[in-house]
Design a protein around this motif. Sequence first.
Motif, PDB file in Angstrom:
ATOM      1  N   PHE A 163      18.593  -8.892  49.281  1.00 34.89           N
ATOM      2  CA  PHE A 163      19.497  -7.752  49.424  1.00 34.89           C
ATOM      3  C   PHE A 163      18.720  -6.582  50.007  1.00 34.89           C
ATOM      4  O   PHE A 163      18.163  -5.756  49.282  1.00 34.89           O
ATOM      5  N   ASP A 164      18.676  -6.543  51.338  1.00 32.27           N
ATOM      6  CA  ASP A 164      18.044  -5.402  51.999  1.00 32.27           C
ATOM      7  C   ASP A 164      19.049  -4.255  52.085  1.00 32.27           C
ATOM      8  O   ASP A 164      20.150  -4.327  51.529  1.00 32.27           O
ATOM      9  N   GLU A 165      18.709  -3.219  52.798  1.00 32.51           N
ATOM     10  CA  GLU A 165      19.572  -2.041  52.847  1.00 32.51           C
ATOM     11  C   GLU A 165      20.942  -2.365  53.429  1.00 32.51           C
ATOM     12  O   GLU A 165      21.971  -1.881  52.946  1.00 32.51           O
ATOM     13  N   ILE A 170      27.998  -4.193  50.111  1.00 30.56           N
ATOM     14  CA  ILE A 170      28.717  -4.238  48.832  1.00 30.56           C
ATOM     15  C   ILE A 170      29.702  -3.085  48.746  1.00 30.56           C
ATOM     16  O   ILE A 170      30.899  -3.270  48.496  1.00 30.56           O
ATOM     17  N   ASP A 171      29.211  -1.862  48.942  1.00 26.71           N
ATOM     18  CA  ASP A 171      30.082  -0.694  48.869  1.00 26.71           C
ATOM     19  C   ASP A 171      31.174  -0.742  49.932  1.00 26.71           C
ATOM     20  O   ASP A 171      32.337  -0.404  49.665  1.00 26.71           O
ATOM     21  N   VAL A 221      15.772  -4.196  43.164  1.00 27.43           N
ATOM     22  CA  VAL A 221      16.962  -4.082  44.006  1.00 27.43           C
ATOM     23  C   VAL A 221      17.832  -2.911  43.548  1.00 27.43           C
ATOM     24  O   VAL A 221      18.497  -2.258  44.360  1.00 27.43           O
ATOM     25  N   ARG A 222      17.796  -2.621  42.255  1.00 27.23           N
ATOM     26  CA  ARG A 222      18.514  -1.448  41.752  1.00 27.23           C
ATOM     27  C   ARG A 222      17.932  -0.166  42.345  1.00 27.23           C
ATOM     28  O   ARG A 222      18.666   0.720  42.801  1.00 27.23           O
ATOM     29  N   SER A 237      17.976   4.377  46.297  1.00 28.18           N
ATOM     30  CA  SER A 237      17.261   5.109  47.351  1.00 28.18           C
ATOM     31  C   SER A 237      18.151   5.382  48.567  1.00 28.18           C
ATOM     32  O   SER A 237      17.888   6.307  49.328  1.00 28.18           O
ATOM     33  N   LEU A 238      19.216   4.581  48.741  1.00 25.11           N
ATOM     34  CA  LEU A 238      20.129   4.812  49.856  1.00 25.11           C
ATOM     35  C   LEU A 238      20.981   6.054  49.650  1.00 25.11           C
ATOM     36  O   LEU A 238      21.487   6.643  50.617  1.00 25.11           O
TER      37      LEU A 238
END
Length: 638
Positions: A199-201, A207-208, A262-263, A268-269
């Motif tokens: 699960f990269d950026e 997901i969102d 990953v959380r 961080s995004l």
Amino acid sequence: MIIPQKPWIRPTRLLARHPFTLLILVLTHSNHASELEFEGLRINQAQTIGTHNSYHIAPHPSLDRLIRTTNEAAADSITYTHRSLTEQFDQLGIRQIELDLFADSEGGRFANPKGVELAKEAGYPDVPNFDPDGVLEEPGLKILHSPDFDYLTNVLTFERALREIETWSDANPNHFPITVLLELKSRNDQPDRTKTEPFDEDRLREIDETIRAVLGEEDVITPADIRGPYGTLREAVLERGWPSISSARGRVMFCMDNTSPVRDRYLSLDPNQESSVLFLSYDPASPVAGFFKMNNPEREFGEIQRRVNAGFIVRTRADSPTSTARNDDTTQRDLALSSGAQFVSTDYPEPNLSFSLYQVQFPHGEVARSNPVNGEPAFRGVDLERDWRRVDTGTSEGLRRIAERARDAHSQRRLAEASKYYRALLEVEPARELTEAERARIIRLAPLALRVDQDPFELRDVVAIQHPSKPWIAYHLMWGDDIDYPEDNDPLDHEVVWVKFNETTGAAEELAAYFHGAIFRKAVEDSRPTFGVEWGKHGSVLLPIERFEGGQELRANWRRLNREGTRLPNHPLARAWPKSYSKSYSKYTQFRIPLDLGERLSSSDLMGCSRWGNAALDQRFLPYNFSAKPDWPENLSN
């Protein structure tokens, strides 16, 4: 919600940003009604049952045999099958689910499980194709427990799961809010297994984006909704708290199960969580603290209670490992339920009779119950979802109180909440079509409106609603705007007059008019009811003006408009409007330009029969928001 420009959309789909409200429950037991009132019971003051790995289907027998050749205990731990998400919501009352997500940006990564071929090589019966339509060949987030062996699922993709949630939610709009726990999986520690994608950026953003694409903005409770004007989510949760149950009905909340890097990558995004969707499980001192995953109620019982009492939301588990259920050991389950964790997750919302009677449910079968730690003791035994729907609408007084709550929510711009109440009223008492005789009477008795010269606004719509059992007709008038309130987010200026008629003769007997918060009434002396319309503001004035009880306020309005001008002359919507009323008071009250409401209605379908006027306007007649007014000039709810 404050919207920059006036919304030409109905309030049903608007997001309620002011979540705290007064909810009335009218509870019926043994044919005796008793009323319990509570203010702002919040979603964190309730407790619901959830399911662990809510998509899971036990492996095919051939794959189960393969797993048991190396790990009997692991095979036992995954021998459970859940119903579809829809059945869990509908039949089991589940309001918290867990979905395991795998990234698959190119598609096809999980379309050919290696266990199928291994089972065939071992001489076991063939494993049937579990994806005959090729859904897994498409790019997108996939749902399964583990590749190759434990991959059977009742919903293959995240998008499909969201659409299933949306479909059920739309059909059950007053449900207790659903919480979806997401675990993001990407293990690559077994070289002979299907390689997973990290699960990269981009995949985290996916997901969102998928949630928003399916559910939209207004049906999702996000960290930014809860934070509001506060600096951090933690501060908002501890000082203001969570939304009321009533304002959260019909909505969905998403949390992340992971406490791994990953959380941190997801946070961080969007470090302030201004636009992100998922609530994250950090320590209680974190600025984003609000939700916690605490899966061991035996070891963490005291800390769970402390966090619940502080105002946080906690998810715990009732049967981990599943051997507790196999042995019919209820110790963990009972601690989980009494810990006050808002979500108690289980693999057994119904028993697996092949090994025990173990299951997790509330004593009275509630969907949502008052939390045993921070809830209201007066509501123990009450189902906070079903009893509201069943009992609030069970009496005439209960319906009247729902109408009051709807109008209060509407007036405070809690529009989604108001629409849910309106919908509930009309589900119990649907607005009906008029007979030809009733339509003719409404048109014949429609008042004559007399306007003043050079009013800047026209009448856009008129809606006539007849009371189903009393001799009253409401005429709802939608004027172009109120010259003093360009900023109020109502696309039109809603005013209302009512006509009472003689049931024997059919003649008009009384005219009532809404005038700036007051209702004035007079006997109808002429053959046709007539009223004046105030310049720019459209208050309904009973004539003759010399006998009008609201004359003092009418004169005050003229004086201010004449001497001081309008409230917001430089507002963008008001720039083309008159800045003042320059003429005399006698001109301000010279009602002489006729507007025949009967004529307007004769070519309109905006007529019906209901005792709930605002509900009918919202749910049936108007495609835009409006300011709620009294349904009737007196209590006609019985």
